[in-house]
Design a protein around this motif. Structure first.
Motif, PDB file in Angstrom:
ATOM      1  N   ARG A 110     -59.909  47.208  -4.132  1.00  0.00           N
ATOM      2  CA  ARG A 110     -59.820  46.412  -5.359  1.00  0.00           C
ATOM      3  C   ARG A 110     -59.024  47.192  -6.392  1.00  0.00           C
ATOM      4  O   ARG A 110     -59.122  48.425  -6.441  1.00  0.00           O
ATOM      5  CB  ARG A 110     -61.218  46.197  -5.954  1.00  0.00           C
ATOM      6  CG  ARG A 110     -62.141  45.351  -5.143  1.00  0.00           C
ATOM      7  CD  ARG A 110     -63.527  45.375  -5.802  1.00  0.00           C
ATOM      8  NE  ARG A 110     -64.528  44.748  -4.962  1.00  0.00           N
ATOM      9  CZ  ARG A 110     -64.816  43.450  -4.988  1.00  0.00           C
ATOM     10  NH1 ARG A 110     -64.154  42.653  -5.779  1.00  0.00           N
ATOM     11  NH2 ARG A 110     -65.753  42.957  -4.203  1.00  0.00           N
ATOM     12  N   PRO A 111     -58.286  46.500  -7.244  1.00  0.00           N
ATOM     13  CA  PRO A 111     -57.610  47.204  -8.353  1.00  0.00           C
ATOM     14  C   PRO A 111     -58.654  47.876  -9.239  1.00  0.00           C
ATOM     15  O   PRO A 111     -59.774  47.370  -9.378  1.00  0.00           O
ATOM     16  CB  PRO A 111     -56.890  46.084  -9.104  1.00  0.00           C
ATOM     17  CG  PRO A 111     -56.849  44.930  -8.159  1.00  0.00           C
ATOM     18  CD  PRO A 111     -58.013  45.068  -7.238  1.00  0.00           C
ATOM     19  N   ALA A 112     -58.264  49.007  -9.850  1.00  0.00           N
ATOM     20  CA  ALA A 112     -59.215  49.805 -10.648  1.00  0.00           C
ATOM     21  C   ALA A 112     -59.856  48.981 -11.758  1.00  0.00           C
ATOM     22  O   ALA A 112     -61.066  49.091 -12.000  1.00  0.00           O
ATOM     23  CB  ALA A 112     -58.503  51.020 -11.225  1.00  0.00           C
ATOM     24  N   SER A 113     -59.043  48.130 -12.421  1.00  0.00           N
ATOM     25  CA  SER A 113     -59.591  47.361 -13.550  1.00  0.00           C
ATOM     26  C   SER A 113     -60.631  46.355 -13.047  1.00  0.00           C
ATOM     27  O   SER A 113     -61.674  46.142 -13.678  1.00  0.00           O
ATOM     28  CB  SER A 113     -58.468  46.634 -14.286  1.00  0.00           C
ATOM     29  OG  SER A 113     -57.793  45.781 -13.383  1.00  0.00           O
ATOM     30  N   GLU A 114     -60.358  45.768 -11.882  1.00  0.00           N
ATOM     31  CA  GLU A 114     -61.297  44.792 -11.309  1.00  0.00           C
ATOM     32  C   GLU A 114     -62.604  45.484 -10.921  1.00  0.00           C
ATOM     33  O   GLU A 114     -63.694  44.961 -11.137  1.00  0.00           O
ATOM     34  CB  GLU A 114     -60.657  44.138 -10.080  1.00  0.00           C
ATOM     35  CG  GLU A 114     -61.450  42.960  -9.541  1.00  0.00           C
ATOM     36  CD  GLU A 114     -60.904  42.448  -8.221  1.00  0.00           C
ATOM     37  OE1 GLU A 114     -61.693  42.186  -7.307  1.00  0.00           O
ATOM     38  OE2 GLU A 114     -59.656  42.348  -8.100  1.00  0.00           O
ATOM     39  N   LEU A 115     -62.459  46.687 -10.344  1.00  0.00           N
ATOM     40  CA  LEU A 115     -63.650  47.435  -9.932  1.00  0.00           C
ATOM     41  C   LEU A 115     -64.490  47.812 -11.154  1.00  0.00           C
ATOM     42  O   LEU A 115     -65.722  47.720 -11.123  1.00  0.00           O
ATOM     43  CB  LEU A 115     -63.239  48.687  -9.148  1.00  0.00           C
ATOM     44  CG  LEU A 115     -64.389  49.561  -8.658  1.00  0.00           C
ATOM     45  CD1 LEU A 115     -65.320  48.783  -7.739  1.00  0.00           C
ATOM     46  CD2 LEU A 115     -63.862  50.793  -7.920  1.00  0.00           C
ATOM     47  N   ARG A 116     -63.808  48.217 -12.223  1.00  0.00           N
ATOM     48  CA  ARG A 116     -64.527  48.582 -13.455  1.00  0.00           C
ATOM     49  C   ARG A 116     -65.338  47.389 -13.971  1.00  0.00           C
ATOM     50  O   ARG A 116     -66.511  47.529 -14.325  1.00  0.00           O
ATOM     51  CB  ARG A 116     -63.515  49.040 -14.505  1.00  0.00           C
ATOM     52  CG  ARG A 116     -63.890  50.376 -15.138  1.00  0.00           C
ATOM     53  CD  ARG A 116     -62.951  50.887 -16.195  1.00  0.00           C
ATOM     54  NE  ARG A 116     -61.710  50.205 -16.387  1.00  0.00           N
ATOM     55  CZ  ARG A 116     -60.526  50.607 -15.914  1.00  0.00           C
ATOM     56  NH1 ARG A 116     -60.452  51.690 -15.179  1.00  0.00           N
ATOM     57  NH2 ARG A 116     -59.425  49.931 -16.171  1.00  0.00           N
ATOM     58  N   GLU A 117     -64.713  46.240 -13.964  1.00  0.00           N
ATOM     59  CA  GLU A 117     -65.404  45.023 -14.435  1.00  0.00           C
ATOM     60  C   GLU A 117     -66.586  44.685 -13.542  1.00  0.00           C
ATOM     61  O   GLU A 117     -67.660  44.304 -14.008  1.00  0.00           O
ATOM     62  CB  GLU A 117     -64.435  43.841 -14.450  1.00  0.00           C
ATOM     63  CG  GLU A 117     -63.528  43.812 -15.660  1.00  0.00           C
ATOM     64  CD  GLU A 117     -62.502  42.687 -15.570  1.00  0.00           C
ATOM     65  OE1 GLU A 117     -62.781  41.695 -14.887  1.00  0.00           O
ATOM     66  OE2 GLU A 117     -61.420  42.842 -16.171  1.00  0.00           O
ATOM     67  N   LEU A 118     -66.362  44.839 -12.236  1.00  0.00           N
ATOM     68  CA  LEU A 118     -67.426  44.529 -11.271  1.00  0.00           C
ATOM     69  C   LEU A 118     -68.623  45.470 -11.467  1.00  0.00           C
ATOM     70  O   LEU A 118     -69.783  45.037 -11.436  1.00  0.00           O
ATOM     71  CB  LEU A 118     -66.864  44.678  -9.846  1.00  0.00           C
ATOM     72  CG  LEU A 118     -67.771  44.221  -8.721  1.00  0.00           C
ATOM     73  CD1 LEU A 118     -67.963  42.712  -8.760  1.00  0.00           C
ATOM     74  CD2 LEU A 118     -67.172  44.617  -7.369  1.00  0.00           C
ATOM     75  N   ILE A 119     -68.325  46.744 -11.683  1.00  0.00           N
ATOM     76  CA  ILE A 119     -69.395  47.727 -11.899  1.00  0.00           C
ATOM     77  C   ILE A 119     -70.175  47.368 -13.163  1.00  0.00           C
ATOM     78  O   ILE A 119     -71.422  47.358 -13.157  1.00  0.00           O
ATOM     79  CB  ILE A 119     -68.802  49.150 -11.987  1.00  0.00           C
ATOM     80  CG1 ILE A 119     -68.331  49.611 -10.602  1.00  0.00           C
ATOM     81  CG2 ILE A 119     -69.834  50.136 -12.541  1.00  0.00           C
ATOM     82  CD1 ILE A 119     -67.554  50.906 -10.594  1.00  0.00           C
ATOM     83  N   ASP A 120     -69.468  47.033 -14.223  1.00  0.00           N
ATOM     84  CA  ASP A 120     -70.139  46.633 -15.474  1.00  0.00           C
ATOM     85  C   ASP A 120     -71.015  45.407 -15.239  1.00  0.00           C
ATOM     86  O   ASP A 120     -72.153  45.339 -15.715  1.00  0.00           O
ATOM     87  CB  ASP A 120     -69.092  46.313 -16.559  1.00  0.00           C
ATOM     88  CG  ASP A 120     -68.441  47.588 -17.086  1.00  0.00           C
ATOM     89  OD1 ASP A 120     -69.034  48.667 -16.905  1.00  0.00           O
ATOM     90  OD2 ASP A 120     -67.334  47.506 -17.650  1.00  0.00           O
TER      91      ASP A 120
END
Lengths: 317, 271
Positions: A110-120
């Motif tokens: 996953r793109p880093a920004s997408e992963l960050r959002e998913l983690i949040d």
């Protein structure tokens, strides 16, 4: 036809001479929520560990979406999010890092920004948004359990296998988990073990009861609750002793158990002839003017009744 | 959402050591944090400090014959195996003890990838911080020092320098793989560290021809001209042939064999 999310065929497991699982057969259809019940030591965690490839079966096999967990374990596990019974994480990672670490173990980048959002999103879903940067080693038992749920969800798997997901949670946390499971209904299959029967009755579609290493019952929860109890419930107030003696003396009454609720009594009346009981019991009680009948109906079967019946029958057998 | 789940489930794990990239990423992240920084600062201060002290020596300096690149080689000989044993002895035992091993192995990773990530994580970390950066620093500044007495500080031939770094890395790999393999067998750190240390001492004494000629022990105690100098020093500083070369291949074979043993043993473990 789509393969079931989880199929277990003739599964056996022994530790030395101790046979823990005896020829287990189990099918969990896609999209269902299956509660996995059983007394302590029944083999629930062992079954789950075999599915996750942590234990080798002594015989039989398990399939996840048609993939054999022994022959294609990695392929099978790529579709599963798992919460072990005792959740442990690398203590030096914080919550966010734990989720990032797990996400990178699954295929499909996953793109880093997408992963960050998913983690949040996942941290928020389990109520850990404000503890995102806290070290896993510093979390309380309940918080670690929540993080365990978040890491099971992080790859958005098609099948969730949860070993007692609400075990160390406070009532609020338990409600949150139940809401979360309910929200997954239809698009994620959930197979979870628990001892909290009330939770199972609330969110599960299917129930499997394991007793003595065998599947003692398996089916939709309605089927388990539908079976007749052969009993009646009476809530009665006033001078009830004479009415009770009178009722117990009837030839069609096999037993009467009493529970005191304040100034009232709750009777469970088991009968040998349901038709006669339906016709005669209420008039008989109403004829006694020293007491008032507050409630009268056929006894409703709870999951606890069904569970205890199945487990006791299994022990008896 | 259901379709997304299916798509994601359809993403196939890599066929060769599935999960290795993610596991290795996790192992290396430890080196990039405080742990790596502390190791790097301490080791750099020790190695570069000792090299500086040696270059400042005079005739009364007891280490005057050891200064320069040979000092660097000796420091690597002595301390890299110890660092490898200290770090890698706990690799799998700690994961098992903390119950994190079954948690990680419940993800779509192979057991071989789990073992390889442990080996490669420590190998890459120690290689970068303890060998490569120290070697490059010495390669840059040592030849600038005026060698008033003792060994020439001329810059060694680049290819030979790279070969020496490669051999040091091979020895490091041997002790890391040995420790990881032993940690798949034993449940406690004591036996893992003890066996590693005994073998390290044995290579210093090199009591037998087999160890001497067919493993790196031969490089340590190569019977070369000039007391006090070792095979790698001869090779690097005095541009002599590397002898015996069989020891390099012997060590490489041991590294491969121990790695295979570690993965085979770990694949059988139940959690």
């Amino acid at each position: 036809m789509a393969a079931p999310a989880l199929e277990i065929h003739d599964l056996n497991k022994s530790f030395g001479r101790n046979e823990v699982l005896h020829s287990i057969d189990l099918t969990v259809p896609q999209g269902s929520i299956c509660g996995f019940l059983g007394p302590n030591g029944a083999g629930k965690s062992t079954t789950m560990k075999i599915v996750m490839g942590l234990l080798r079966p002594s015989g039989g096999r398990a399939l996840v979406f048609g993939r054999d967990v022994h022959r294609d374990g990695v392929g099978a596990r790529a579709q599963v999010g798992y919460l072990p019974q005792h959740t442990r994480f690398h203590p030096y990672r914080n919550c966010r890092e734990v989720l990032s670490y797990v996400a990178h173990l699954y295929p499909g980048r996953r793109p880093a920004s997408e992963l960050r959002e998913l983690i949040d999103e996942k941290l928020d879903a389990v109520g850990l948004a404000d503890k995102a940067n806290r070290r896993a080693g510093a979390l309380s038992g309940g918080e670690a359990q929540r993080l365990g749920l978040a890491q099971a969800l992080i790859a958005e798997p098609a099948l969730l296998i949860l070993d007692e997901p609400a075990a160390s949670l406070d009532p609020h946390g338990r409600q949150q988990v139940l809401g979360l499971l309910d929200g997954l209904r239809g698009h994620t299959t959930v197979f979870y073990s628990t001892h909290i029967l009330e939770d199972v009755q609330r969110v599960s579609d299917i129930v499997a009861i394991l007793a003595n290493g065998r599947v003692a019952a398996l089916g939709p929860i309605e089927d388990l609750l539908e079976a007749p109890t052969g009993g009646w419930t009476v809530r009665i107030a006033g001078q009830v002793a004479a009415a009770r003696e009178h009722l117990e003396a009837q030839p069609w009454v096999s037993s009467l158990t009493t529970r005191v609720r304040g100034d009232q009594e709750l009777w469970t009346v088991d009968v040998t002839d349901d038709g006669t009981a339906a016709e005669l019991m209420l008039p008989l009680l109403l004829s006694d003017e020293s007491c008032d009948v507050m409630e009268f109906h056929r006894a409703e079967r709870t999951l606890e009744d069904a569970y205890l019946e199945v487990v006791e029958a299994s022990h008896g057998g | 959402m259901a379709a997304e789940n299916r798509d994601r489930a359809g993403a196939r794990p890599s066929r060769l050591l599935p999960g290795l990239t993610g596991l290795l990423r996790g192992e290396l992240s430890r080196w990039l944090g405080r742990r790596g920084l502390v190791h790097f600062v301490l080791w750099s201060a020790f190695v570069q400090g000792l090299l500086v002290w040696n270059t400042l020596g005079d005739d009364t300096n007891p280490m005057r014959d050891w200064r320069g690149f040979d000092t660097l080689i000796h420091l690597w000989w002595i301390f890299l195996p110890l660092a490898a044993i200290a770090l890698s002895q706990n690799a799998i035992i700690e994961e098992r003890h903390n119950d994190t091993a079954p948690w990680v192995l419940s993800k779509p990773v192979s057991r071989s990838a789990f073992v390889m990530a442990k080996i490669l994580g420590d190998l890459i970390g120690l290689f970068v911080f303890a060998i490569l950066l120290q070697g490059v620093a010495a390669y840059v500044w040592l030849p600038k020092v005026d060698p008033a007495q003792g060994l020439p500080f001329v810059r060694p031939e680049f290819v030979r320098f790279v070969a020496v770094i490669g051999i040091e890395t091979l020895i490091l790999a041997f002790f890391i793989v040995l420790s990881v393999m032993l940690s798949t067998v034993f449940r406690r750190r004591g036996p893992v560290a003890a066996i590693g240390l005994v073998l390290w001492l044995v290579t210093w004494q090199a009591p037998g021809r087999v160890i001497k000629d067919f493993t790196f022990g031969g490089l340590i105690t190569g019977e070369l001209e000039g007391p006090g100098f070792k095979a790698l020093t001869e090779y690097l500083v005095f541009e002599q042939p590397l002898d015996p070369v069989s020891s390099v291949f012997g060590t490489a074979v041991l590294v491969v064999a121990l790695t295979a043993a570690a993965t085979l043993i770990f694949r059988r473990e139940q959690f």
